[in-house]
Design a protein around this motif. Structure first.
Motif, PDB file in Angstrom:
ATOM      1  N   ALA A   1      45.566  78.137  19.509  1.00  0.00           N
ATOM      2  CA  ALA A   1      44.833  79.391  19.283  1.00  0.00           C
ATOM      3  C   ALA A   1      44.642  79.613  17.786  1.00  0.00           C
ATOM      4  CB  ALA A   1      45.605  80.557  19.892  1.00  0.00           C
ATOM      5  N   ALA A   2      43.467  80.103  17.410  1.00  0.00           N
ATOM      6  CA  ALA A   2      43.186  80.373  16.003  1.00  0.00           C
ATOM      7  C   ALA A   2      44.110  81.451  15.453  1.00  0.00           C
ATOM      8  CB  ALA A   2      41.721  80.786  15.832  1.00  0.00           C
ATOM      9  N   ASP A   3      44.441  82.430  16.268  1.00  0.00           N
ATOM     10  CA  ASP A   3      45.354  83.509  15.882  1.00  0.00           C
ATOM     11  C   ASP A   3      46.434  83.626  16.961  1.00  0.00           C
ATOM     12  OD1 ASP A   3      46.680  85.818  15.136  1.00  0.00           O
ATOM     13  OD2 ASP A   3      44.840  86.926  14.646  1.00  0.00           O
ATOM     14  N   PRO A   4      47.480  82.800  16.875  1.00  0.00           N
ATOM     15  CA  PRO A   4      48.507  82.796  17.921  1.00  0.00           C
ATOM     16  C   PRO A   4      49.193  84.148  18.102  1.00  0.00           C
ATOM     17  CG  PRO A   4      48.771  80.896  16.481  1.00  0.00           C
ATOM     18  CD  PRO A   4      47.725  81.775  15.868  1.00  0.00           C
ATOM     19  N   HIS A   5      49.372  84.888  16.997  1.00  0.00           N
ATOM     20  CA  HIS A   5      50.051  86.179  17.118  1.00  0.00           C
ATOM     21  C   HIS A   5      49.195  87.169  17.916  1.00  0.00           C
ATOM     22  CE1 HIS A   5      53.045  89.207  16.203  1.00  0.00           C
ATOM     23  NE2 HIS A   5      52.050  90.035  15.920  1.00  0.00           N
ATOM     24  N   LEU A   6      47.898  87.179  17.663  1.00  0.00           N
ATOM     25  CA  LEU A   6      47.006  88.056  18.418  1.00  0.00           C
ATOM     26  C   LEU A   6      47.004  87.689  19.900  1.00  0.00           C
ATOM     27  CD1 LEU A   6      44.809  90.236  18.678  1.00  0.00           C
ATOM     28  CD2 LEU A   6      43.125  88.478  18.075  1.00  0.00           C
ATOM     29  N   LEU A   7      46.875  86.395  20.198  1.00  0.00           N
ATOM     30  CA  LEU A   7      46.882  85.971  21.597  1.00  0.00           C
ATOM     31  C   LEU A   7      48.241  86.264  22.227  1.00  0.00           C
ATOM     32  CD1 LEU A   7      45.576  84.691  24.043  1.00  0.00           C
ATOM     33  CD2 LEU A   7      46.173  82.435  23.116  1.00  0.00           C
ATOM     34  N   GLY A   8      49.314  86.041  21.490  1.00  0.00           N
ATOM     35  CA  GLY A   8      50.644  86.356  22.008  1.00  0.00           C
ATOM     36  C   GLY A   8      50.757  87.823  22.369  1.00  0.00           C
ATOM     37  N   ARG A   9      50.225  88.683  21.515  1.00  0.00           N
ATOM     38  CA  ARG A   9      50.273  90.130  21.795  1.00  0.00           C
ATOM     39  C   ARG A   9      49.434  90.490  23.019  1.00  0.00           C
ATOM     40  NH1 ARG A   9      52.166  94.600  19.599  1.00  0.00           N
ATOM     41  NH2 ARG A   9      50.904  96.479  19.490  1.00  0.00           N
ATOM     42  N   GLN A  10      48.273  89.869  23.156  1.00  0.00           N
ATOM     43  CA  GLN A  10      47.444  90.115  24.339  1.00  0.00           C
ATOM     44  C   GLN A  10      48.168  89.669  25.609  1.00  0.00           C
ATOM     45  OE1 GLN A  10      44.061  87.853  23.003  1.00  0.00           O
ATOM     46  NE2 GLN A  10      42.976  89.681  22.258  1.00  0.00           N
ATOM     47  N   LEU A  11      48.855  88.532  25.523  1.00  0.00           N
ATOM     48  CA  LEU A  11      49.611  88.033  26.670  1.00  0.00           C
ATOM     49  C   LEU A  11      50.792  88.948  26.997  1.00  0.00           C
ATOM     50  CD1 LEU A  11      49.535  84.233  25.780  1.00  0.00           C
ATOM     51  CD2 LEU A  11      48.215  85.390  27.581  1.00  0.00           C
ATOM     52  N   LEU A  12      51.431  89.489  25.963  1.00  0.00           N
ATOM     53  CA  LEU A  12      52.527  90.436  26.173  1.00  0.00           C
ATOM     54  C   LEU A  12      52.021  91.680  26.908  1.00  0.00           C
ATOM     55  CD1 LEU A  12      55.442  91.419  25.704  1.00  0.00           C
ATOM     56  CD2 LEU A  12      54.673  92.293  23.482  1.00  0.00           C
ATOM     57  N   ILE A  13      50.849  92.148  26.538  1.00  0.00           N
ATOM     58  CA  ILE A  13      50.262  93.305  27.225  1.00  0.00           C
ATOM     59  C   ILE A  13      50.021  92.975  28.701  1.00  0.00           C
ATOM     60  CG2 ILE A  13      48.156  94.714  27.359  1.00  0.00           C
ATOM     61  CD1 ILE A  13      48.134  94.563  24.221  1.00  0.00           C
ATOM     62  N   LEU A  14      49.587  91.752  28.981  1.00  0.00           N
ATOM     63  CA  LEU A  14      49.402  91.351  30.379  1.00  0.00           C
ATOM     64  C   LEU A  14      50.738  91.304  31.119  1.00  0.00           C
ATOM     65  CD1 LEU A  14      46.740  88.501  30.241  1.00  0.00           C
ATOM     66  CD2 LEU A  14      46.547  90.709  31.396  1.00  0.00           C
ATOM     67  N   VAL A  15      51.768  90.757  30.475  1.00  0.00           N
ATOM     68  CA  VAL A  15      53.097  90.685  31.100  1.00  0.00           C
ATOM     69  C   VAL A  15      53.579  92.082  31.460  1.00  0.00           C
ATOM     70  CG1 VAL A  15      55.549  90.225  30.650  1.00  0.00           C
ATOM     71  CG2 VAL A  15      53.836  88.494  30.078  1.00  0.00           C
ATOM     72  N   GLU A  16      53.578  92.965  30.479  1.00  0.00           N
ATOM     73  CA  GLU A  16      54.120  94.306  30.716  1.00  0.00           C
ATOM     74  C   GLU A  16      53.212  95.131  31.631  1.00  0.00           C
ATOM     75  OE1 GLU A  16      57.109  95.053  30.260  1.00  0.00           O
ATOM     76  OE2 GLU A  16      57.567  93.303  29.044  1.00  0.00           O
ATOM     77  N   GLY A  17      51.907  94.954  31.499  1.00  0.00           N
ATOM     78  CA  GLY A  17      50.988  95.661  32.393  1.00  0.00           C
ATOM     79  C   GLY A  17      51.174  95.227  33.840  1.00  0.00           C
ATOM     80  N   ALA A  18      51.316  93.927  34.059  1.00  0.00           N
ATOM     81  CA  ALA A  18      51.534  93.430  35.419  1.00  0.00           C
ATOM     82  C   ALA A  18      52.852  93.956  35.984  1.00  0.00           C
ATOM     83  CB  ALA A  18      51.531  91.895  35.432  1.00  0.00           C
ATOM     84  N   THR A  19      53.864  94.037  35.131  1.00  0.00           N
ATOM     85  CA  THR A  19      55.177  94.514  35.573  1.00  0.00           C
ATOM     86  C   THR A  19      55.112  95.988  35.969  1.00  0.00           C
ATOM     87  OG1 THR A  19      56.259  92.875  34.157  1.00  0.00           O
ATOM     88  CG2 THR A  19      57.603  94.723  34.914  1.00  0.00           C
ATOM     89  N   VAL A  20      54.395  96.776  35.190  1.00  0.00           N
ATOM     90  CA  VAL A  20      54.240  98.200  35.515  1.00  0.00           C
ATOM     91  C   VAL A  20      53.443  98.370  36.803  1.00  0.00           C
ATOM     92  CG1 VAL A  20      53.154 100.364  34.767  1.00  0.00           C
ATOM     93  CG2 VAL A  20      54.534  99.036  33.159  1.00  0.00           C
TER      94      VAL A  20
END
Length: 198
Positions: free
Chosen positions: A148-167
């Motif tokens: 990924a060109a911006d791994p931190h940005l993609l990581g944060r987007q993936l974290l939002i998916l993880v926590e959103g799915a959990t909620v």
């Protein structure tokens, strides 16, 4: 926790036993949903034993949350390692593991986020923030290995998916939450790789 005659008291073992017994009770009932007396009765110890090993209920809660964060982080890291070297497979393994967790009858959402929402104490919020940082590190590492060109940005987007799915799984319906988040995550990962290839 009675000690058999002739055996010695091991404070670390006693502390670990209390943590193991308290974890499911606090997860099921919530941090503020059970008082000290009932908690002690449920886990089979006296208040004096709890206070001797943890000082306060809050200190027990903090220890339970830290131990849970350690277990969850190791569990997901093991799932990633078992998936092989392909970042897409690794990311899929994260969401597959989460989907299995969502389907467990005792699933009540993320214990750390629940704790931060229920118990507005700085120590609990700090443990929760560190827990999310550990998730972010794992996901950012996968994003980086995927190119990924911006791994931190993609990581944060993936974290939002993880926590959103959990909620969603905890408060709406667990049916398909892990799978839907998995597909969205792999789409994000694929888009990040496509952008890099241009």
């Amino acid at each position: 926790m009675p000690v058999a005659k002739g055996s010695t008291i091991d404070p670390e073992r006693t502390r670990a036993t209390i943590l193991d017994a308290a974890t499911p009770v606090l997860y099921e009932r919530g941090l503020d949903g059970i008082g000290v007396a009932e908690l002690c009765t449920r886990i089979g110890i006296s208040k004096e034993t709890l206070y001797r090993h943890f000082g306060t209920k809050d200190a027990l809660v903090e220890a339970v949350l830290q131990a849970r964060s350690d277990r969850v982080t190791s569990w997901l890291a093991d799932a990633v390692a078992a998936a092989g070297d392909d970042p897409a497979d690794q990311l899929g393994a994260v969401f597959d593991a989460l989907g299995q967790w969502y389907d467990e009858p005792v699933f009540r959402g993320c214990a750390l986020l629940n704790a931060a929402a229920q118990h507005h104490v700085e120590a609990v919020r700090a443990i929760t923030a560190r827990h999310l940082d550990r998730y972010l590190d794992l996901l950012t590492d996968i994003a980086g290995r995927a190119g990924a060109a911006d791994p931190h940005l993609l990581g944060r987007q993936l974290l939002i998916l993880v926590e959103g799915a959990t909620v969603v799984a905890a408060h709406h319906s667990p049916a398909g939450a892990g799978d839907h988040a998995r597909r969205a995550a792999l789409t994000l990962l694929s888009a990040a790789r496509t952008t890099l290839d241009r």
